[in-house]
Design a protein around this motif. Structure first.
Motif: not given
Length: 265
Positions: A47-49, A51-53, A55, A178-179, A181-183
């Motif tokens: 999920t982190g990957i 959302l990170w991508s 954003s 989003i940022k 939540s990614a972290y």
């Protein structure tokens, strides 16, 4: 209906489904609860990957980044204790014990975020605490008011989850949902890695379970963890949209959803 209220109710309704599915998994698919938390960490990493991508690969400041990562770690540690309780108790009792989460969340929000508590809220928290304590004692132990092991495990888990919620609310104004939540998802992965390395029993349980788990079982486990993370993201959206104290109060409706789902099942 206010946006935060709808999100809180939806998050709670989904999370209660996760409770029942967790019980099914621990009874029919995975006999050793200790490996479950690693599956949660893996889904958190994915999920982190994603959302990170989505954003644009943002880099948060050192302070905010560490705080959000720590949020994920707290949730993972709390989940490890939750799975132990779920292995040994009925789903309905676990749902009831989870009422400790709103209590600690609201108390922390009062002290750390300066959100004020009304007399009615304080009275409600005392009533819930007494009810949970009454459920936690068994047989002759009631004479001495000695809560059972599940109560203490869920108390620690609730404190960890409440602390994670407060930290996320604290940093919610510093960046986009989003940022953050990614972290937070990366924090889940970090917490899972810590448990995997530090506790041989968890590592061995995960490896053993993965070797024996069928394709159907694997799908159910990862699917349920993904649903849980979805409920948590909805909760974070609600926290950003409204007062964390009131959002926590709405979480108490999981007892109502638990009764409804239990009746249907």
């Amino acid at each position: 209906m206010k946006n935060w209220l709808f999100l809180s109710l939806l998050s709670t309704a989904i999370y209660t489904v996760v409770n029942f599915t967790d019980k099914y998994i621990l009874e029919r698919q995975i006999k050793d609860y200790r490996g479950m938390v690693i599956y949660s960490a893996i889904v958190g990493l994915i999920t982190g990957i994603v959302l990170w991508s989505a954003s644009g690969f943002p880099i948060l400041g050192m302070k905010d980044g560490l705080l959000v990562l720590f949020t994920g770690i707290l949730f993972v540690f709390g989940a490890a204790l939750y799975f132990q309780v779920m292995q040994n108790e009925e789903t309905s009792k676990v749902i009831f014990l989870s009422q400790l989460v709103p209590i600690f969340t609201i108390l922390m929000s009062s002290f750390l975020l300066r959100e004020q508590l009304s007399i009615k809220q304080i009275f409600g928290f005392v009533l819930i605490m007494v009810s949970v304590l009454a459920l936690a004692v068994k047989g002759k132990e009631k004479l001495f008011l000695k809560p059972d092991k599940s109560f203490w495990l869920m108390t620690i888990s609730s404190i960890l989850w409440a602390a994670g919620t407060i930290i996320f609310k604290f940093v919610s104004d510093t960046s986009s949902f989003i940022k953050l939540s990614a972290y937070e998802g990366f924090g889940w992965a970090a917490g899972g890695l810590i448990l995997f390395i530090a506790f041989p029993s968890i590592r061995q349980a995960f490896i053993s379970t993965t070797r024996k788990l069928s394709k159907f079982g694997t799908t159910v486990v990862f699917g349920n963890e993904a649903v849980y993370l979805a409920s948590k993201l909805l909760l974070f959206l609600a926290i950003i949209s409204g007062p964390v104290a009131l959002v926590s109060v709405v979480q108490g409706t999981n007892i109502m959803f638990g009764i409804i789902y239990g009746w249907i099942l």
